[in-house]
Design an enzyme around this catalytic site. Sequence first.
Site, PDB file in Angstrom:
ATOM      1  CB  ALA A  76      -0.917   0.009   1.221  1.00  0.00           C
TER       2      ALA A  76
ATOM      3  CD  GLU B 234      -3.103 -14.309  -3.728  1.00  0.00           C
ATOM      4  OE1 GLU B 234      -2.726 -15.490  -3.796  1.00  0.00           O
ATOM      5  OE2 GLU B 234      -2.749 -13.534  -2.806  1.00  0.00           O
TER       6      GLU B 234
ATOM      7  CE1 TYR C 161       1.901  -5.085  -8.004  1.00  0.00           C
ATOM      8  CE2 TYR C 161      -0.272  -5.994  -8.411  1.00  0.00           C
ATOM      9  CZ  TYR C 161       0.609  -5.308  -7.598  1.00  0.00           C
ATOM     10  OH  TYR C 161       0.187  -4.848  -6.371  1.00  0.00           O
TER      11      TYR C 161
END
Length: 194
Positions: A117, A150, A162
């Site tokens: 985060a 995930e 990603y």
Amino acid sequence: MKRFKKWLETQKASIKESKRLQTSTLAEKVQFPKSMVELDNGQFAELSIATEEDIVDILRIQTLSYNGTTPWGEGALRREITHNKRALYLIVRDEKEAVAFIGTWFVDGESHITNIAVVPEKRRNGLAYLLIKKVIYLAVQQKMDKVSLEVRVSNKQAQKLYLKIGFKKIGIKKGYYAGDHEDALEMSLPLLRM
């Protein structure tokens, strides 16, 4: 006889070090000094391994990042940082204020990113990229075979990052996230061993 004693001492030292590594946390095993890193905006931030004292900041970052919620509560974070021998958390501070973190587990040849985060006002400065690249570096250092994670199927911005780093889409986990039961996209990055 002297050779045998020296060999025996070496073996005892090796066994002692092996036992120490088996009982130490991942944070104690990795070779990672606190460091200053340059962000995309040219500013510098401090990157370090998170400790128990950083839990309050990690909770604050989650609250700011996840619409007031903390997917990983204080008790879970405390267990992760102080007792989970396979967990590692990194934290970034910008002028002493914590602005980003990442959590990962190193299990069975795999580094699995459990949480990442960045506070909203510090996004798009390369913090998430920096944290993921540091986890990849540490995973290679610890001889892991891959890094996995995930991500919410709706989080296209994170997926784009990603994919840019080299992760591949593996599959979908239906109803993965607590609360809204949104599906998760599984992604994986194979690592080359040196």
